[in-house]
Design an enzyme around this catalytic site. Structure first.
Site, PDB file in Angstrom:
ATOM      1  N   ASN A  92      12.786  15.640 -64.232  1.00 44.69           N
ATOM      2  CA  ASN A  92      13.369  16.864 -63.648  1.00 44.69           C
ATOM      3  C   ASN A  92      14.871  16.747 -63.398  1.00 44.69           C
ATOM      4  OD1 ASN A  92      12.977  15.025 -61.578  1.00 44.69           O
ATOM      5  ND2 ASN A  92      12.530  16.576 -60.036  1.00 44.69           N
ATOM      6  N   LYS A 142       4.858  13.358 -67.904  1.00 39.47           N
ATOM      7  CA  LYS A 142       4.797  13.817 -66.514  1.00 39.47           C
ATOM      8  C   LYS A 142       4.438  15.295 -66.494  1.00 39.47           C
ATOM      9  CE  LYS A 142       5.386  13.896 -62.019  1.00 39.47           C
ATOM     10  NZ  LYS A 142       6.542  13.586 -61.197  1.00 39.47           N
ATOM     11  N   HIS A 174       1.867  15.293 -60.918  1.00 42.40           N
ATOM     12  CA  HIS A 174       2.233  15.712 -59.560  1.00 42.40           C
ATOM     13  C   HIS A 174       1.203  16.757 -59.155  1.00 42.40           C
ATOM     14  CE1 HIS A 174       5.261  16.886 -56.339  1.00 42.40           C
ATOM     15  NE2 HIS A 174       4.296  17.784 -56.234  1.00 42.40           N
ATOM     16  N   HIS A 228       2.056   9.816 -56.156  1.00 41.21           N
ATOM     17  CA  HIS A 228       2.185  10.010 -54.700  1.00 41.21           C
ATOM     18  C   HIS A 228       0.981  10.675 -54.010  1.00 41.21           C
ATOM     19  CE1 HIS A 228       3.607  13.699 -56.495  1.00 41.21           C
ATOM     20  NE2 HIS A 228       4.866  13.314 -56.608  1.00 41.21           N
ATOM     21  N   ASP A 298       9.116   7.080 -55.321  1.00 43.73           N
ATOM     22  CA  ASP A 298       9.494   8.489 -55.462  1.00 43.73           C
ATOM     23  C   ASP A 298      10.900   8.711 -54.881  1.00 43.73           C
ATOM     24  OD1 ASP A 298       9.533  11.106 -56.157  1.00 43.73           O
ATOM     25  OD2 ASP A 298       7.969  11.773 -54.786  1.00 43.73           O
ATOM     26  N   HIS A 302      18.871  13.528 -52.236  1.00 42.17           N
ATOM     27  CA  HIS A 302      19.629  14.773 -52.060  1.00 42.17           C
ATOM     28  C   HIS A 302      20.705  14.460 -51.030  1.00 42.17           C
ATOM     29  CE1 HIS A 302      16.591  17.238 -54.121  1.00 42.17           C
ATOM     30  NE2 HIS A 302      15.674  16.589 -53.431  1.00 42.17           N
TER      31      HIS A 302
HETATM   32  O1  DOR Z   1       9.995  15.543 -52.763  1.00 41.76           O
HETATM   33  C1  DOR Z   1      10.133  15.534 -53.975  1.00 41.76           C
HETATM   34  N1  DOR Z   1      11.343  15.488 -54.531  1.00 41.76           N
HETATM   35  N2  DOR Z   1       9.058  15.629 -54.763  1.00 41.76           N
HETATM   36  C2  DOR Z   1       9.153  15.834 -56.076  1.00 41.76           C
HETATM   37  O2  DOR Z   1       8.157  15.992 -56.711  1.00 41.76           O
HETATM   38  C3  DOR Z   1      10.469  15.956 -56.713  1.00 41.76           C
HETATM   39  C4  DOR Z   1      11.484  15.271 -55.923  1.00 41.76           C
HETATM   40  C5  DOR Z   1      12.879  15.628 -56.358  1.00 41.76           C
HETATM   41  O3  DOR Z   1      13.139  15.510 -57.553  1.00 41.76           O
HETATM   42  O4  DOR Z   1      13.706  15.991 -55.526  1.00 41.76           O
HETATM   43 ZN    ZN Z   2       8.883  12.428 -57.785  1.00 39.73          ZN
END
Ligand code: DOR
Ligand code: ZN
Length: 435
Positions: A92, A142, A174, A228, A298, A302
């Site tokens: 992603n 994925k 997921h 997760h 995981d 951010h």
């Molecule tokens: O909390 C999450 N953040 N879960 C995810 O599945 C994606 C991830 C993200 O890429 O920020």
């Molecule tokens: Zn993830």
């Protein structure tokens, strides 16, 4: 060049004891070598424990496209500090990794930038079956059966059936049910506080999607890895299907629950959302009993500015890759889990379930991805000291005992007691998909 690691404690290859090991040409060349063998460098490991490097099968390094949060260099330096010698990155990014061209571009970027070994998942969409079918240089596919950060989502039955039926790589899912998420969100008017995240992405959302994924795996006899796991209920699905289904847990789902929102707010907003104290307990037990096979971070950085937005504008995800090993070593010191189990779930089993050649074990001929840990050393997690670009951790202020002191990636000492060596790059992880 020959490096001798001298007088290390070990749990492998012997039960307990002190041993010597020689690294040569990226490999573990000799265990207990003859004392007359000449070496170039000697590392005195007295009092330290040698383990295989951690293989973290779930990180988000944000490159390309989201590099204000993290990039392959900063994320892999965080890995090196934390004893993680190999990572698998999720698709992603921007652009998403949904084609073989994009996959190869990421591999090329990582060969220049990553300090540790790397692999990249290819993401499923409703339309990219042809790409998924001939992908090779990847751990697997994925699927987001429920939306998360980014726009990858496959939740209609028909494309899901086709992906399970017509591809052969292991699927990492997921599992949060999109319909449940949308209806919970509507009922709560979108949610007003960070804690409403756990009411929106509730136990049912996780269970319904995981049940769907397990049923698809059984119907099409397709290897499935559930990312997760966050609830006790999901374990009921995994336990009877252990030949086909493997599962992963993240330290944040072991340590945090809804009672922590008051203290930590958006710092524990992630997908899947944290659940209850009872779920924490069930996840610990499942990990110890081998219903859950792998611990992964995981790692989903951010910036704090992004996280501090009011809910639901605050993004989901937490950085953690540099702390997962210390967190689990601390759990060993507290008697919560055995050291053997931690090494199995963080080093050995990821290599096994993703068919990685020559990693995850201390044995002659294996790759020299190695970590020395000081089980008695204390650390306090501190936002400012984090190597991740986003410079924070939900464990800020937490005291932990058990710290990695040295990290070798393919025989190169990239991290040593607070100092980094920037000269080396990790390697692309080789997957033996024919196994
Ligand atoms: O909390 C999450 N953040 N879960 C995810 O599945 C994606 C991830 C993200 O890429 O920020
Ligand atoms: Zn993830």
């Amino acid at each position: 060049m020959r490096t001798l690691i001298k007088n290390a404690k070990c749990i492998f290859p012997r039960e307990t004891g002190i041993f010597n090991l020689i690294i040569e040409n990226n490999k573990i060349a000799f265990i207990d070598p003859s004392p007359t063998m000449s070496v170039d460098v000697t590392i005195n490991a007295e009092g330290l424990l040698l383990i295989p490097g951690v293989i973290d099968d779930h990180v988000h390094m944000r490159e390309p496209g989201l590099t204000h949060k993290e990039d392959l260099k900063s994320g892999s330096i965080a890995c090196a500090k934390g004893g993680v010698t190999s990572f698998f990155d999720m698709p992603n990014t921007n652009p998403s990794t949904i084609s073989n061209d994009n996959l190869l571009r990421k591999l090329e970027l990582a060969s220049q930038k990553s300090w540790v070994n790397y692999g990249f998942f290819i993401g499923a969409t409703r339309q990219n079956l042809d790409q998924l079918r001939f992908a090779e240089r990847t751990p697997g596919i994925k699927i987001y059966i429920g939306s998360s950060t980014g726009d990858l989502l496959v939740d209609e039955q028909n494309p899901l059936e086709r992906i399970f039926a017509e591809t052969s790589l292991t699927i990492c899912a997921h599992c949060e049910d999109e319909t449940t998420i949308i209806s919970n969100s509507r009922a709560l008017d979108g949610g007003r506080s960070y804690s409403s995240h756990s009411q929106i992405r509730d136990e049912n959302a996780a269970f319904i999607a995981a049940r769907r994924a397990v049923n698809l795996a059984l119907k099409h006899n397709h290897r499935l890895h559930i990312a997760h796991v966050s609830t006790a209920k999901e374990i009921e699905l995994i336990h009877p299907n252990k030949n086909l289904v493997t599962a992963e847990v993240c330290p944040h789902h072991l340590y945090f629950n809804i009672e922590d929102y008051d203290r930590l707010g958006a710092r524990i907003q992630m997908n899947p959302a944290v659940k209850t104290r009872k779920d924490n307990e069930a996840l610990w037990n499942a990990l110890i009993e081998d219903d859950i096979n792998v611990i992964a971070s995981d790692h989903a950085p951010h910036t704090l500015d992004e996280k501090n937005k009011p809910y639901p504008k605050s993004p989901s995800g937490i950085p953690s890759v540099e702390n997962i090993l210390p967190l689990m070593l601390d759990a060993v010191n507290k008697g919560r889990i055995s050291l053997e189990r931690v090494v199995k779930t963080m080093c050995e089993t990821p290599a096994k379930i993703w068919n990685i050649a020559d990693k995850g074990k201390i044995a002659e001929g294996y790759d020299a991805d190695l970590v020395l840990v000081d089980m008695n050393k204390k650390m306090i997690v501190n936002d400012e000291e984090q190597m991740t670009k986003c410079k924070w951790s939900p464990w800020n202020g937490e005291g932990l005992t058990g710290v990695p002191t040295h990290t070798w990636v393919m025989g190169n000492l990239v991290y040593c007691e607070g100092k980094f060596d920037s000269a080396h790059r990790g390697r692309e992880i080789q997957f033996n998909h024919s196994k």
